[in-house]
Design a protein around this motif. Structure first.
Motif, mmCIF file in Angstrom:
data_model
loop_
_atom_site.group_PDB
_atom_site.id
_atom_site.type_symbol
_atom_site.label_atom_id
_atom_site.label_comp_id
_atom_site.label_asym_id
_atom_site.label_seq_id
_atom_site.Cartn_x
_atom_site.Cartn_y
_atom_site.Cartn_z
ATOM 1 N N PHE A 1 49.026 56.339 60.598
ATOM 2 C CA PHE A 1 50.302 55.625 60.594
ATOM 3 C C PHE A 1 50.891 55.842 59.213
ATOM 4 O O PHE A 1 50.376 55.312 58.228
ATOM 5 N N GLY A 2 51.922 56.668 59.145
ATOM 6 C CA GLY A 2 52.434 57.059 57.835
ATOM 7 C C GLY A 2 51.402 57.938 57.158
ATOM 8 O O GLY A 2 50.974 58.938 57.718
ATOM 9 N N ASP A 3 50.969 57.529 55.990
ATOM 10 C CA ASP A 3 49.940 58.303 55.286
ATOM 11 C C ASP A 3 48.591 57.584 55.267
ATOM 12 O O ASP A 3 47.729 57.899 54.449
ATOM 13 N N VAL A 4 48.390 56.641 56.184
ATOM 14 C CA VAL A 4 47.147 55.875 56.248
ATOM 15 C C VAL A 4 46.374 56.262 57.513
ATOM 16 O O VAL A 4 46.884 56.121 58.623
ATOM 17 N N ALA A 5 45.164 56.757 57.326
ATOM 18 C CA ALA A 5 44.300 57.069 58.467
ATOM 19 C C ALA A 5 43.834 55.754 59.086
ATOM 20 O O ALA A 5 43.308 54.878 58.397
ATOM 21 N N LEU A 6 44.052 55.583 60.378
ATOM 22 C CA LEU A 6 43.731 54.311 61.024
ATOM 23 C C LEU A 6 42.244 53.998 60.975
ATOM 24 O O LEU A 6 41.864 52.831 60.954
ATOM 25 N N CYS A 7 41.398 55.006 60.929
ATOM 26 C CA CYS A 7 39.959 54.739 60.877
ATOM 27 C C CYS A 7 39.539 54.104 59.547
ATOM 28 O O CYS A 7 38.446 53.569 59.434
ATOM 29 N N THR A 8 40.417 54.127 58.554
ATOM 30 C CA THR A 8 40.072 53.538 57.253
ATOM 31 C C THR A 8 40.492 52.076 57.131
ATOM 32 O O THR A 8 40.156 51.425 56.143
ATOM 33 N N LEU A 9 41.220 51.575 58.109
ATOM 34 C CA LEU A 9 41.653 50.178 58.050
ATOM 35 C C LEU A 9 40.468 49.242 58.238
ATOM 36 O O LEU A 9 39.676 49.403 59.158
ATOM 37 N N ARG A 10 40.350 48.264 57.381
ATOM 38 C CA ARG A 10 39.259 47.288 57.457
ATOM 39 C C ARG A 10 39.287 46.529 58.789
ATOM 40 O O ARG A 10 38.264 46.261 59.390
ATOM 41 N N LYS A 11 40.453 46.212 59.262
ATOM 42 C CA LYS A 11 40.605 45.496 60.530
ATOM 43 C C LYS A 11 40.091 46.334 61.704
ATOM 44 O O LYS A 11 39.544 45.800 62.660
ATOM 45 N N MET A 12 40.240 47.648 61.619
ATOM 46 C CA MET A 12 39.770 48.532 62.685
ATOM 47 C C MET A 12 38.259 48.411 62.851
ATOM 48 O O MET A 12 37.751 48.383 63.972
ATOM 49 N N GLU A 13 37.555 48.312 61.750
ATOM 50 C CA GLU A 13 36.094 48.157 61.829
ATOM 51 C C GLU A 13 35.739 46.888 62.597
ATOM 52 O O GLU A 13 34.894 46.907 63.484
ATOM 53 N N GLN A 14 36.391 45.791 62.273
ATOM 54 C CA GLN A 14 36.135 44.534 62.964
ATOM 55 C C GLN A 14 36.454 44.652 64.451
ATOM 56 O O GLN A 14 35.680 44.216 65.297
ATOM 57 N N LEU A 15 37.586 45.241 64.790
ATOM 58 C CA LEU A 15 37.988 45.357 66.194
ATOM 59 C C LEU A 15 37.068 46.275 66.990
ATOM 60 O O LEU A 15 36.751 45.988 68.146
ATOM 61 N N LEU A 16 36.621 47.347 66.392
ATOM 62 C CA LEU A 16 35.739 48.278 67.111
ATOM 63 C C LEU A 16 34.323 47.733 67.248
ATOM 64 O O LEU A 16 33.634 48.022 68.222
ATOM 65 N N GLU A 17 33.883 46.952 66.299
ATOM 66 C CA GLU A 17 32.529 46.400 66.369
ATOM 67 C C GLU A 17 32.442 45.262 67.369
ATOM 68 O O GLU A 17 31.366 44.909 67.813
ATOM 69 N N GLU A 18 33.585 44.694 67.762
ATOM 70 C CA GLU A 18 33.590 43.622 68.763
ATOM 71 C C GLU A 18 33.252 44.140 70.153
ATOM 72 O O GLU A 18 32.822 43.409 71.002
ATOM 73 N N SER A 19 33.471 45.431 70.374
ATOM 74 C CA SER A 19 33.230 46.000 71.706
ATOM 75 C C SER A 19 31.786 46.393 71.910
ATOM 76 O O SER A 19 31.015 46.497 71.049
#
Length: 70
Positions: A52-70
């Protein structure tokens, strides 16, 4: 496939559709990073150029939380 919603700014909702392969690649990369191993090649990853823009989504801290919930 699962849908993850990320809210990068007020009044902005970003929906990311994540495949099982993307979850597997994400967890593998995070496990390698935790032990200090950086052998995973980004161009070979299913998250490559998912940004998103110049930010890789896999580096977002929130992404880690959301993916680990599954």
């Amino acid at each position: 496939m699962k849908k993850i919603k990320v809210f990068p700014a007020p009044h902005v909702e970003l929906r990311v559709y994540v495949s099982d392969e993307m979850v597997k690649d994400y967890r593998e990369c995070r496990a390698l990073l935790r032990i200090g191993d950086c052998r995973k090649s980004c161009p070979d990853c299913s998250w490559f150029e998912v940004d998103f823009g110049d930010v890789a989504l896999c580096t977002l801290r929130k992404m880690e939380q959301l993916l680990e919930e599954s």
